[in-house]
Design a protein around this motif. Structure first.
Motif, short mmCIF file in Angstrom:
data_model
loop_
_atom_site.label_atom_id
_atom_site.label_comp_id
_atom_site.label_asym_id
_atom_site.label_seq_id
_atom_site.Cartn_x
_atom_site.Cartn_y
_atom_site.Cartn_z
N LEU A 25 0.82 -1.21 0.00
CA LEU A 25 0.00 0.00 0.00
C LEU A 25 0.86 1.27 0.00
O LEU A 25 0.49 2.26 -0.62
CB LEU A 25 -0.97 -0.01 1.18
CG LEU A 25 -2.06 -1.07 1.11
CD1 LEU A 25 -2.90 -1.06 2.38
CD2 LEU A 25 -2.93 -0.88 -0.11
N THR A 26 2.00 1.23 0.65
CA THR A 26 2.92 2.38 0.64
C THR A 26 3.43 2.64 -0.77
O THR A 26 3.49 3.79 -1.22
CB THR A 26 4.09 2.15 1.62
OG1 THR A 26 3.55 1.97 2.94
CG2 THR A 26 5.04 3.32 1.62
N HIS A 28 1.93 1.78 -3.56
CA HIS A 28 0.78 2.26 -4.33
C HIS A 28 0.50 3.73 -4.01
O HIS A 28 0.19 4.51 -4.91
CB HIS A 28 -0.46 1.41 -4.08
CG HIS A 28 -0.38 0.01 -4.61
ND1 HIS A 28 0.36 -0.34 -5.71
CD2 HIS A 28 -0.98 -1.13 -4.20
CE1 HIS A 28 0.23 -1.63 -5.96
NE2 HIS A 28 -0.58 -2.13 -5.04
N GLU A 29 0.63 4.08 -2.75
CA GLU A 29 0.39 5.47 -2.35
C GLU A 29 1.40 6.40 -3.01
O GLU A 29 1.05 7.49 -3.48
CB GLU A 29 0.47 5.59 -0.82
CG GLU A 29 0.15 6.97 -0.32
CD GLU A 29 0.20 7.07 1.19
OE1 GLU A 29 -0.45 7.98 1.74
OE2 GLU A 29 0.90 6.25 1.84
N THR A 30 2.65 5.98 -3.09
CA THR A 30 3.68 6.77 -3.77
C THR A 30 3.33 6.97 -5.23
O THR A 30 3.47 8.07 -5.78
CB THR A 30 5.05 6.08 -3.62
OG1 THR A 30 5.36 5.95 -2.23
CG2 THR A 30 6.14 6.87 -4.32
N LEU A 32 0.34 6.86 -6.55
CA LEU A 32 -0.83 7.75 -6.61
C LEU A 32 -0.43 9.21 -6.41
O LEU A 32 -1.00 10.10 -7.05
CB LEU A 32 -1.88 7.32 -5.58
CG LEU A 32 -2.61 6.02 -5.88
CD1 LEU A 32 -3.47 5.60 -4.70
CD2 LEU A 32 -3.45 6.15 -7.13
N ARG A 33 0.53 9.46 -5.54
CA ARG A 33 1.02 10.83 -5.35
C ARG A 33 1.63 11.37 -6.65
O ARG A 33 1.44 12.54 -6.99
CB ARG A 33 2.04 10.90 -4.23
CG ARG A 33 1.47 10.81 -2.86
CD ARG A 33 2.56 11.03 -1.78
NE ARG A 33 2.19 10.46 -0.53
CZ ARG A 33 1.31 10.98 0.32
NH1 ARG A 33 0.71 12.10 0.02
NH2 ARG A 33 1.04 10.39 1.47
#
Length: 181
Positions: A25-26, A28-30, A32-33
């Motif tokens: 998830l980290t 994926h979050e990167t 998405l940012r």
């Protein structure tokens, strides 16, 4: 005994997957940012509002809808720890595959969007004499913004083509690309 060993192995695997999910998830979050930053640059720069960029943004919106729906199903806010663990045990690998597929789509669209931006004729126009003229200030601003804010972005291709060219005397911030067509 064999059945007990299999159940314990499945429980251990589910627990490990649940712990590894934080790292996934980290990442994926990167990603998405990065997409959010790219969208911000597109919103800020009128010159990037081209039909090909708009077409990719429509694709991006569709994938974003799938991602939001998937993340809603994974959201643990209504579940206890035991229910979260049970879901990971039963559906964990399927959920991870679905999420990975959606994120792969998102990464592909981001790459295509960057490519369309890089090869676009941002800042290029025709002057009165029908010469192609590049607005170096606009090109440099967008190129610098892409390079600074998007990881692994090579910037605008046209910026590399203009590198080292002197602005024409008629347009102090422009460079003539090609004389009359």
């Amino acid at each position: 005994m064999e059945q007990a060993f299999r159940i314990i192995a499945r429980l251990r695997t589910a627990h490990q997957r649940q712990k590894a999910l934080v790292d996934v998830l980290t990442r994926h979050e990167t990603e998405l940012r990065g997409v959010k930053t790219l969208i911000g640059i597109i919103d800020d720069e009128e010159e990037l509002h081209t039909p090909s960029v708009a077409e990719e943004l429509v694709h991006l919106q569709a994938v974003q809808g799938k991602l939001a729906k998937m993340l809603e199903t994974l959201d643990p806010k209504q579940r206890s720890k035991a229910n979260q663990f049970a879901r990971q045990l039963v559906q964990g690998s399927a959920d991870e595959k679905k999420l990975a597929t959606i994120m792969d789509e998102l990464v592909h669209i981001k790459a295509t969007l960057l490519l369309r931006i890089q090869v676009s004729s941002v800042g290029v126009m025709r002057n009165i004499e029908q010469e192609l003229v590049a607005n170096a200030e606009v090109i440099q601003r967008i190129d610098q913004s892409l390079r600074e804010h998007i990881n692994d972005c090579e910037g605008l291709r046209i910026a590399r083509l203009l590198k080292g060219r002197r602005p024409s005397s008629e347009f102090c911030t422009s460079a003539i690309l090609r004389t009359r067509n």
